[in-house]
Structures are given as structure tokens and as C-alpha cells.
Write a protein that holds these residues in place. Sequence first.
Motif, mmCIF file in Angstrom:
data_model
loop_
_atom_site.group_PDB
_atom_site.id
_atom_site.type_symbol
_atom_site.label_atom_id
_atom_site.label_comp_id
_atom_site.label_asym_id
_atom_site.label_seq_id
_atom_site.Cartn_x
_atom_site.Cartn_y
_atom_site.Cartn_z
ATOM 1 N N GLY A 128 0.830 -1.196 0.000
ATOM 2 C CA GLY A 128 0.000 0.000 0.000
ATOM 3 C C GLY A 128 0.863 1.243 0.000
ATOM 4 N N TYR A 129 0.235 2.383 0.335
ATOM 5 C CA TYR A 129 1.017 3.618 0.262
ATOM 6 C C TYR A 129 2.071 3.702 1.352
ATOM 7 C CZ TYR A 129 -2.446 5.616 3.595
ATOM 8 O OH TYR A 129 -3.270 5.876 4.675
ATOM 9 N N GLY A 130 1.944 2.907 2.421
ATOM 10 C CA GLY A 130 3.009 2.812 3.413
ATOM 11 C C GLY A 130 4.265 2.151 2.871
ATOM 12 N N ASP A 131 4.116 1.453 1.759
ATOM 13 C CA ASP A 131 5.252 0.809 1.089
ATOM 14 C C ASP A 131 5.747 1.641 -0.091
ATOM 15 O OD1 ASP A 131 5.094 -1.884 2.544
ATOM 16 O OD2 ASP A 131 3.061 -1.649 1.738
ATOM 17 N N GLY A 132 5.053 2.741 -0.367
ATOM 18 C CA GLY A 132 5.448 3.612 -1.454
ATOM 19 C C GLY A 132 4.579 3.519 -2.693
ATOM 20 N N TYR A 133 3.582 2.635 -2.692
ATOM 21 C CA TYR A 133 2.697 2.553 -3.852
ATOM 22 C C TYR A 133 1.675 3.685 -3.731
ATOM 23 C CZ TYR A 133 0.188 0.490 -7.762
ATOM 24 O OH TYR A 133 -0.382 0.274 -9.002
ATOM 25 N N PRO A 134 1.523 4.539 -4.729
ATOM 26 C CA PRO A 134 0.759 5.772 -4.554
ATOM 27 C C PRO A 134 -0.713 5.566 -4.193
ATOM 28 C CG PRO A 134 2.146 5.922 -6.486
ATOM 29 C CD PRO A 134 2.197 4.488 -6.033
ATOM 30 N N ARG A 135 -1.170 6.304 -3.212
ATOM 31 C CA ARG A 135 -2.564 6.228 -2.775
ATOM 32 C C ARG A 135 -3.523 6.669 -3.876
ATOM 33 N NH1 ARG A 135 -6.308 9.699 -0.391
ATOM 34 N NH2 ARG A 135 -7.745 8.687 1.094
ATOM 35 N N HIS A 136 -3.078 7.602 -4.717
ATOM 36 C CA HIS A 136 -3.985 8.142 -5.731
ATOM 37 C C HIS A 136 -4.039 7.305 -7.003
ATOM 38 C CE1 HIS A 136 -0.052 9.859 -6.842
ATOM 39 N NE2 HIS A 136 -0.515 9.921 -8.074
ATOM 40 N N ALA A 137 -3.442 6.107 -7.004
ATOM 41 C CA ALA A 137 -3.530 5.241 -8.177
ATOM 42 C C ALA A 137 -5.001 4.982 -8.519
ATOM 43 C CB ALA A 137 -2.809 3.925 -7.919
ATOM 44 N N PRO A 138 -5.410 5.183 -9.752
ATOM 45 C CA PRO A 138 -6.829 5.033 -10.100
ATOM 46 C C PRO A 138 -7.198 3.580 -10.379
ATOM 47 C CG PRO A 138 -5.623 5.743 -12.027
ATOM 48 C CD PRO A 138 -4.613 5.700 -10.888
ATOM 49 N N ASP A 139 -8.510 3.333 -10.407
ATOM 50 C CA ASP A 139 -8.994 2.033 -10.846
ATOM 51 C C ASP A 139 -8.418 1.721 -12.228
ATOM 52 O OD1 ASP A 139 -10.540 1.802 -8.558
ATOM 53 O OD2 ASP A 139 -12.312 2.691 -9.500
ATOM 54 N N ASN A 140 -8.165 0.442 -12.447
ATOM 55 C CA ASN A 140 -7.660 -0.081 -13.717
ATOM 56 C C ASN A 140 -6.156 0.128 -13.923
ATOM 57 O OD1 ASN A 140 -10.213 -1.093 -14.644
ATOM 58 N ND2 ASN A 140 -10.788 1.032 -15.108
ATOM 59 N N THR A 141 -5.460 0.668 -12.928
ATOM 60 C CA THR A 141 -4.001 0.642 -13.006
ATOM 61 C C THR A 141 -3.563 -0.822 -13.084
ATOM 62 O OG1 THR A 141 -3.798 2.685 -11.726
ATOM 63 C CG2 THR A 141 -1.856 1.249 -11.825
#
Length: 361
Positions: A274-287
Amino acid sequence: MSRGTCAYMDPSALRYNLQRVRTLAPGARIWAVVKADGYGHGAVQAAQALHQADGFAVATLAEAQTLRDAGINAPILLLEGTLGPLQALDAVRLGCDTVVHQTEQLTCLETMADRLGQQRIWLKVDTGMHRLGISPGQVPDFVKRIQAIRPLQPVNLMTHFASADEPEAPFTSTQIARFNALARALPGVHLCLANSAGVMAWPESHADWVRPGIMLYGASPGFGKTGLELGLKPAMTLTAPVIALRHIQAGERVGYGARWQAERESRIATLAIGYGDGYPRHAPDNTPVWLSGQRVPLVGKVSMDMLTVDVTDVPQVQLGDSAELWGEHLSVDEVASHIGTIGYELLTRVSPRVDKQWPTD
């Protein structure tokens, strides 16, 4: 103990990408840029894999200290120079070349000229980016002053491109022309212009030194293409395990804010990242995410420790399966494009709690 979220590093990819630089700029020496913890890969390990580079470029003294503490004795260039006499002395102690991009830095070095040792000074000229660098009109005076304190060393001149990733745009040609006009008045000067985009698209900018960064790690410097499409090899593959599987009915929603709604009966996999691991919180659906040999779409908002993907069409997915967020099968540049950012940001945002694994010899 690791929860299974891991960034696997491939030193052979770094070496391959370095050779691409050698092939593209055969007459130039190479500053391999390892700032920002080696673009998120680990600065020490990246430098060790890139040991055939002619030197390493960093942004801060702390980054230089990390390399020296690891026994890396190659030349190191401080891209932003130093601030004040204490930092200048630390740069000398660490044996770093330093950039001068403003009057105060040169004045400081003049006051300690007898203590500079073999440190080389790189004069940075602002040819139009207007971030760091002296104006072209200041160059003759700065060169004269540098020669006074470094009489036995050639002058080293550098600049930075604003839009080299846009080969159809004329501004890079303008910057090169401005820089070359200065260089012609300085016989014997050593020149450094090209970043990754310059290495790949502007051969007239290769000069004596190039300083590739992002391309060494297999990601794209631009051009509307991914690193994979540019023939680079990704050095990082970011993975996370499937920690839950559940069936939901059509009309049910997933994640914070109930952003995503199932249009059919669906099977949802939860991944331990998740974003605690650096994956962006604002990633949209269908990424896109790579799982069980194919792409699956992210659904619902990314939370601190988890994200969810729709695996309805991938019935073979099981608990414990490893998903690839980017890497060997899915370019970080493509993922970044979906999220509205660039590969640089995704790579450098990978957090310390992600287990970074380098192969052991």
C-alpha cells in the motif's frame, strides 16, 4: 520478518544499461548517478554493480559518505555542491569533486584553496533551465578565479537540460549552442552536458562526460516510450503476495470511500502492499498489476498496507501467489502513466519496509 512484499534487484540489468550508455556515447566518460539511494534501488549495491562507471554522482554529502563508508573509492561528484565552509571541508575529506553554481560557493573555496587537495571543481552554467548555475556572462570571471586556485587542473564546465526528453522541441539545441559558445572560448575545458535523455537522443551533447541516471535503472527518461520500449532492462521488480481472496456480488463496492463498484459477480484479491510501502494512494482504478501471467486491474482506493485487484478472469489465482506491481513483465513507466506521474517517482518512493533483495555471489 518480511511479510513477503519485496523489491528484487537485478545487477545484470544495471550492467546491461551501463553498456547501453557506453554504446551510445563511446567517447565519453560516465558519471553514474546514484542519488536518492540509487533511485530507490540501494545506492551502495547499485554502485557496486556499476563499478565499471568512471565515477558516481550524488546530491548530498550524506550520500557520498554512504558510498565511502562502503569502501567505494571511485570519484564522486556532488551535483549541488556544498553550502558553507564546514560542508566544503567535508567534501574535501571525502575526496569529492564539487559543483559550483553560485558566487558564495566559489568564494568559500577560495578561502580554503590550500586545503582542496585533488578535488576537482565543476562550474555549472545556467543555459536556460533557471534552477542552478551561473549566467553565461559570469563564466569568464569564474573561470579565471577557479584557475587561480586550481592552476594545474583543466576547467570543468557543465549544464543541465530542461527538455531533452522532447527531441522535437528546439530548446535543447538552444542550450547546447549556448554551452558550446562558452566552451569554444575555453581551450582544453572538460565538458559535461548529457543526462539520460541527452545520452539517448542528443549525441551532439555527449562531450567528455555524460551523467546518466534513470536509464541505468531501466526506466525511461521520456520520449513517450517505456524503458522496455527503449531497449532498457528494469533493475527492480516490485512484488507483493496475495493475502486474501473473496467473492462479491454485482453492485457491491470495494475499499475506502466505496469508490469501485462491481458490475458483475467478482473475485477480489488483496495484496500486501500500500502507500506505506510507497505505492501511490492516488492510483486510479484499472491501473495494471501483473498476476498469474496476465494483467489484472487495480480496483478501489489504495490503503496504507494493502490494495485490491479484480481477478475474476484469472480463476487460478491462489493465496500466497506473488503479484508484480512493476518490473520484468510490467514497465514502471506504464504504471506511472496510469497513475499520473513518472517512473522516477515510483522507484524512489519505495519505502524502507519493503524488503530489497540483491542476489548474493
